[in-house]
Design a protein around this motif. Structure first.
Motif, PDB file in Angstrom:
ATOM      1  N   LYS A  70      -6.788  26.788 -18.794  1.00  0.00           N
ATOM      2  CA  LYS A  70      -7.250  27.773 -17.801  1.00  0.00           C
ATOM      3  C   LYS A  70      -6.364  27.711 -16.554  1.00  0.00           C
ATOM      4  CE  LYS A  70     -12.091  28.617 -18.874  1.00  0.00           C
ATOM      5  NZ  LYS A  70     -13.490  28.434 -18.473  1.00  0.00           N
ATOM      6  N   LYS A  71      -5.967  26.505 -16.156  1.00  0.00           N
ATOM      7  CA  LYS A  71      -5.088  26.354 -14.986  1.00  0.00           C
ATOM      8  C   LYS A  71      -3.723  26.995 -15.249  1.00  0.00           C
ATOM      9  CE  LYS A  71      -6.944  22.257 -12.721  1.00  0.00           C
ATOM     10  NZ  LYS A  71      -7.614  21.312 -13.619  1.00  0.00           N
ATOM     11  N   LYS A  72      -3.205  26.833 -16.481  1.00  0.00           N
ATOM     12  CA  LYS A  72      -1.888  27.397 -16.838  1.00  0.00           C
ATOM     13  C   LYS A  72      -1.856  28.917 -16.695  1.00  0.00           C
ATOM     14  CE  LYS A  72      -0.766  23.967 -20.401  1.00  0.00           C
ATOM     15  NZ  LYS A  72       0.435  23.279 -19.963  1.00  0.00           N
ATOM     16  N   VAL A  73      -3.003  29.572 -16.952  1.00  0.00           N
ATOM     17  CA  VAL A  73      -3.027  31.041 -16.937  1.00  0.00           C
ATOM     18  C   VAL A  73      -3.698  31.598 -15.671  1.00  0.00           C
ATOM     19  CG1 VAL A  73      -2.931  31.194 -19.449  1.00  0.00           C
ATOM     20  CG2 VAL A  73      -5.156  31.209 -18.316  1.00  0.00           C
ATOM     21  N   GLU A  74      -3.953  30.728 -14.707  1.00  0.00           N
ATOM     22  CA  GLU A  74      -4.570  31.164 -13.461  1.00  0.00           C
ATOM     23  C   GLU A  74      -3.746  32.293 -12.837  1.00  0.00           C
ATOM     24  OE1 GLU A  74      -7.177  28.443 -10.418  1.00  0.00           O
ATOM     25  OE2 GLU A  74      -5.135  27.818 -10.872  1.00  0.00           O
ATOM     26  N   GLY A  75      -4.436  33.342 -12.398  1.00  0.00           N
ATOM     27  CA  GLY A  75      -3.737  34.462 -11.780  1.00  0.00           C
ATOM     28  C   GLY A  75      -3.199  35.476 -12.780  1.00  0.00           C
ATOM     29  N   LYS A  76      -3.313  35.166 -14.063  1.00  0.00           N
ATOM     30  CA  LYS A  76      -2.888  36.091 -15.113  1.00  0.00           C
ATOM     31  C   LYS A  76      -4.136  36.682 -15.764  1.00  0.00           C
ATOM     32  CE  LYS A  76       1.269  33.480 -16.206  1.00  0.00           C
ATOM     33  NZ  LYS A  76       1.732  32.347 -16.978  1.00  0.00           N
TER      34      LYS A  76
END
Length: 105
Positions: A70-76
């Protein structure tokens, strides 16, 4: 409606490849334009660079990676969830497809 891309993430990519086929079959039956593929957890970063992913479903065996991914795709505009354990165990492609599509809509 444009193609939906669902990435399944698992430990090594073996068991989920059968699930991918069943999900693709279910999408085809329903006339849904979907690209569904599996990748090992170690390749998530690379796949996110290469593919226009709409949702990521984690195999139950890698559920501990949920917050990390979830952190890796934050803002996406990419939603992440863990595959329903019962649907995974039964290799219920239609149910897992539905779960992935719900994340997108």
């Amino acid at each position: 409606m444009s193609e939906k891309t669902i990435m399944l993430c698992c430990a090594a990519g073996m068991s989920t490849s059968m699930l991918v086929k069943r999900m693709q079959d279910a999408a085809n039956e329903k006339g849904i334009d979907a690209k569904i593929f599996a990748c090992p957890a170690a390749e998530v970063d690379e796949k996110l660079k290469q593919e226009n992913v709409n949702s990521i479903l984690l195999g139950p065996q890698v559920r501990y990676l949920l917050d990390n991914i979830k952190k890796k795709v934050e803002g996406k505009p990419i939603k992440v969830d863990v595959i329903d354990m019962q649907a995974y165990g039964m290799m219920n492609g239609a149910k897992v497809l539905e779960q992935g599509l719900k994340l997108i809509d």
